[in-house]
Design an enzyme around this catalytic site. Structure first.
Site, PDB file in Angstrom:
ATOM      1  N   ARG A  63       0.818  -1.225   0.000  1.00 38.85           N
ATOM      2  CA  ARG A  63       0.000   0.000   0.000  1.00 38.85           C
ATOM      3  C   ARG A  63       0.843   1.262   0.000  1.00 38.85           C
ATOM      4  NH1 ARG A  63      -5.660  -0.416   1.642  1.00 38.85           N
ATOM      5  NH2 ARG A  63      -6.295  -2.516   1.113  1.00 38.85           N
ATOM      6  N   ARG A 122      -7.028  11.317  -6.299  1.00 41.16           N
ATOM      7  CA  ARG A 122      -8.236  10.536  -6.008  1.00 41.16           C
ATOM      8  C   ARG A 122      -9.476  11.418  -6.141  1.00 41.16           C
ATOM      9  NH1 ARG A 122     -12.333   8.008  -4.090  1.00 41.16           N
ATOM     10  NH2 ARG A 122     -12.375   6.702  -2.249  1.00 41.16           N
TER      11      ARG A 122
HETATM   12  O1  1CP Z   1      -4.039  -4.610   2.501  1.00 41.27           O
HETATM   13  C1  1CP Z   1      -4.274  -5.782   2.227  1.00 41.27           C
HETATM   14  O2  1CP Z   1      -4.721  -6.633   3.009  1.00 41.27           O
HETATM   15  C2  1CP Z   1      -3.969  -6.230   0.811  1.00 41.27           C
HETATM   16  C3  1CP Z   1      -5.070  -6.902   0.070  1.00 41.27           C
HETATM   17  C4  1CP Z   1      -6.215  -5.947  -0.240  1.00 41.27           C
HETATM   18  C5  1CP Z   1      -7.510  -5.957   0.320  1.00 41.27           C
HETATM   19  C6  1CP Z   1      -8.025  -6.846   1.440  1.00 41.27           C
HETATM   20  C7  1CP Z   1      -6.187  -4.960  -1.251  1.00 41.27           C
HETATM   21  C8  1CP Z   1      -4.982  -4.699  -2.093  1.00 41.27           C
HETATM   22  N1  1CP Z   1      -7.437  -4.406  -1.337  1.00 41.27           N
HETATM   23  C9  1CP Z   1      -8.281  -4.974  -0.390  1.00 41.27           C
HETATM   24  C10 1CP Z   1      -9.739  -4.675  -0.209  1.00 41.27           C
HETATM   25  C11 1CP Z   1     -10.003  -3.251   0.064  1.00 41.27           C
HETATM   26  N2  1CP Z   1      -9.685  -2.237  -0.804  1.00 41.27           N
HETATM   27  C12 1CP Z   1     -10.618  -2.677   1.192  1.00 41.27           C
HETATM   28  C13 1CP Z   1     -11.221  -3.447   2.352  1.00 41.27           C
HETATM   29  C14 1CP Z   1     -10.220  -3.823   3.399  1.00 41.27           C
HETATM   30  C15 1CP Z   1     -10.909  -4.611   4.522  1.00 41.27           C
HETATM   31  O3  1CP Z   1     -11.840  -5.389   4.268  1.00 41.27           O
HETATM   32  O4  1CP Z   1     -10.440  -4.457   5.666  1.00 41.27           O
HETATM   33  C16 1CP Z   1     -10.633  -1.285   1.015  1.00 41.27           C
HETATM   34  C17 1CP Z   1     -11.160  -0.229   1.946  1.00 41.27           C
HETATM   35  C18 1CP Z   1     -10.024  -1.035  -0.260  1.00 41.27           C
HETATM   36  C19 1CP Z   1      -9.848   0.298  -0.909  1.00 41.27           C
HETATM   37  C20 1CP Z   1      -8.483   0.669  -1.343  1.00 41.27           C
HETATM   38  N3  1CP Z   1      -7.652  -0.085  -2.165  1.00 41.27           N
HETATM   39  C21 1CP Z   1      -7.816   1.886  -1.077  1.00 41.27           C
HETATM   40  C22 1CP Z   1      -8.386   3.045  -0.279  1.00 41.27           C
HETATM   41  C23 1CP Z   1      -9.452   3.655  -1.099  1.00 41.27           C
HETATM   42  C24 1CP Z   1      -9.488   5.140  -1.109  1.00 41.27           C
HETATM   43  O5  1CP Z   1     -10.444   5.673  -0.524  1.00 41.27           O
HETATM   44  O6  1CP Z   1      -8.632   5.815  -1.719  1.00 41.27           O
HETATM   45  C25 1CP Z   1      -6.580   1.863  -1.748  1.00 41.27           C
HETATM   46  C26 1CP Z   1      -5.530   2.933  -1.797  1.00 41.27           C
HETATM   47  C27 1CP Z   1      -6.495   0.586  -2.432  1.00 41.27           C
HETATM   48  C28 1CP Z   1      -5.393   0.151  -3.328  1.00 41.27           C
HETATM   49  C29 1CP Z   1      -4.846  -1.203  -3.166  1.00 41.27           C
HETATM   50  N4  1CP Z   1      -5.492  -2.255  -2.563  1.00 41.27           N
HETATM   51  C30 1CP Z   1      -4.683  -3.358  -2.587  1.00 41.27           C
HETATM   52  C31 1CP Z   1      -3.475  -3.003  -3.250  1.00 41.27           C
HETATM   53  C32 1CP Z   1      -2.283  -3.924  -3.482  1.00 41.27           C
HETATM   54  C33 1CP Z   1      -3.598  -1.668  -3.645  1.00 41.27           C
HETATM   55  C34 1CP Z   1      -2.599  -0.867  -4.501  1.00 41.27           C
HETATM   56  C35 1CP Z   1      -1.876   0.163  -3.733  1.00 41.27           C
HETATM   57  C36 1CP Z   1      -0.488  -0.153  -3.249  1.00 41.27           C
HETATM   58  O7  1CP Z   1      -0.216  -1.254  -2.713  1.00 41.27           O
HETATM   59  O8  1CP Z   1       0.377   0.736  -3.387  1.00 41.27           O
END
Ligand code: 1CP
Length: 348
Positions: free
Chosen positions: A29, A42
């Protein structure tokens, strides 16, 4: 991809089994809400999925942490929930609420999913990968990723985040045939999706099994180890030389069987795994990635510096990639990330 063409990338050398000192570093992340420039982009994109599906913006947010910290790897900006979306399930990200999916209600809903649609619906993701392959610095490796089938299935069955996975587990225990059908479909879709990312320019792929630790041993073997072993095997066969990183968060004592049986090239360890144990039991089989507590990155200071050095000392005898034990949290001060990178680059 030939490995020799990329032998100058420290990240890929470690994945090929070399010990590199100081260890290459990237952070799960590493793009996201802790960075003001991410919040700005965003805002511009509108919804979170719009950001994931607009290649120019997704490339931009992937590059943001690289400009600040010069990490050794870039990770495609996307989310694990684009797979359900690509399969035709409704997925929305509501501000402050997390993901909301139209939960699968019955076997018919599984049969309505459309694995053939993944390549078309997720075409913008592959375009982002291709853009990144051109845009990142020469010494930086490009990571593609997907959620592992179990973790993705929890969201598809629960309709969002969950604390106890009661619905997903009820399918697993009570409707084993239907659950197996969904998992088989996800294995195939995920493999296909990762291969398409590799063909677009990803040099490494990571499978995030964030909720692996919720399963008892028998189910962990069936629904974490087996699916990841199958995906890894096909990638190794069809795209030889492309390393696979597995991250079975919370696997505990099953980490060892996970690496032996899945044959991943690298394993991500969570915060609870003692690095000295990983050096002894995991590094003989594959590279190890991890595992600073993300909250130490919030706290910063001497506690963070000391913990980072302890991890590097424990894992320096084998292939090690420095990372966190889980993703960066939004309240992380960006200057603490800069300090961590300095400490890691000083080595031990
Ligand atoms: O963190 C982990 O456990 C990695 C696996 C994972 C999961 C469970 C990713 C990878 N996404 C998610 C689901 C997810 N995505 C949730 C729910 C988490 C939960 O159930 O507790 C949420 C809130 C998101 C949204 C999300 N994804 C955000 C925030 C959104 C916003 O408002 O800007 C962001 C920045 C992401 C990007 C993301 N998700 C995952 C990866 C590998 C990435 C790429 C970013 C990076 O790693 O640099």
């Amino acid at each position: 991809m030939t490995l020799s063409a990329n032998i100058d990338k420290p990240f890929l050398r470690v994945l090929a089994g070399e010990s590199v000192s100081p260890p290459p570093i990237w952070l799960m992340r590493q793009a996201g809400r802790y960075l003001p420039e991410y919040r700005e982009t965003r805002e511009k994109a509108g919804g979170f999925l719009d950001l994931c599906y607009t290649p120019d913006l997704a490339v931009e947010v992937t590059l943001q942490p690289l400009r600040r910290y010069h990490f050794d790897a870039a990770i495609l900006f996307s989310d694990i929930l684009v797979i359900p979306h690509g399969l035709g399930q409704d997925v929305a990200f509501k501000q402050g609420e997390g993901p909301v999916l139209d939960a699968l209600k019955d076997v018919d809903a599984i049969d309505r999913l459309d694995p053939a649609g993944i390549r078309d619906r997720l075409a913008p993701v592959f375009k982002t990968v291709a853009g990144l392959a051109k845009a990142i610095p020469e010494s930086t490796a490009l990571i593609g990723f997907a959620g592992a089938p179990w973790t993705v299935a929890t969201y598809m069955l629960e309709g969002g985040s969950s604390k106890d996975f009661a619905t997903a587990k009820s399918w697993m225990y009570g409707r084993p045939k239907a659950f197996a059908r969904l998992m088989a479909l996800l294995v195939e879709a995920t493999t296909d999706y990762l291969i398409a990312q590799i063909d677009a320019g990803a040099e490494v792929v990571q499978l995030f099994d964030t909720w692996a630790g919720a399963l008892p041993e028998t189910q962990f073997r069936a629904w974490v180890i087996d699916p990841i072993a199958q995906i890894t095997q096909v990638i190794h066969e069809k795209r030889p030389g492309v390393p696979v990183i597995g991250f079975p968060k919370g696997a505990g004592v099953l980490y060892e069987d996970f690496v032996k049986l899945t044959k991943v090239d690298c394993v991500g360890i969570d915060t609870a795994v003692p690095p000295s144990w990983a050096a002894k039991h995991l590094q003989p089989h594959c590279a190890v990635q991890g595992n600073l507590d993300p909250i130490l990155l919030v706290a910063g200071g001497e506690a963070m510096d000391a913990a980072a050095r302890t991890i590097m000392e424990a894992l320096r005898g084998g292939p090690h990639i420095f990372n966190l034990g889980h993703g960066i949290v939004p309240q992380t001060p960006p200057e603490h990330v800069a300090r961590l990178v300095d400490v890691v680059r000083q080595g031990v």
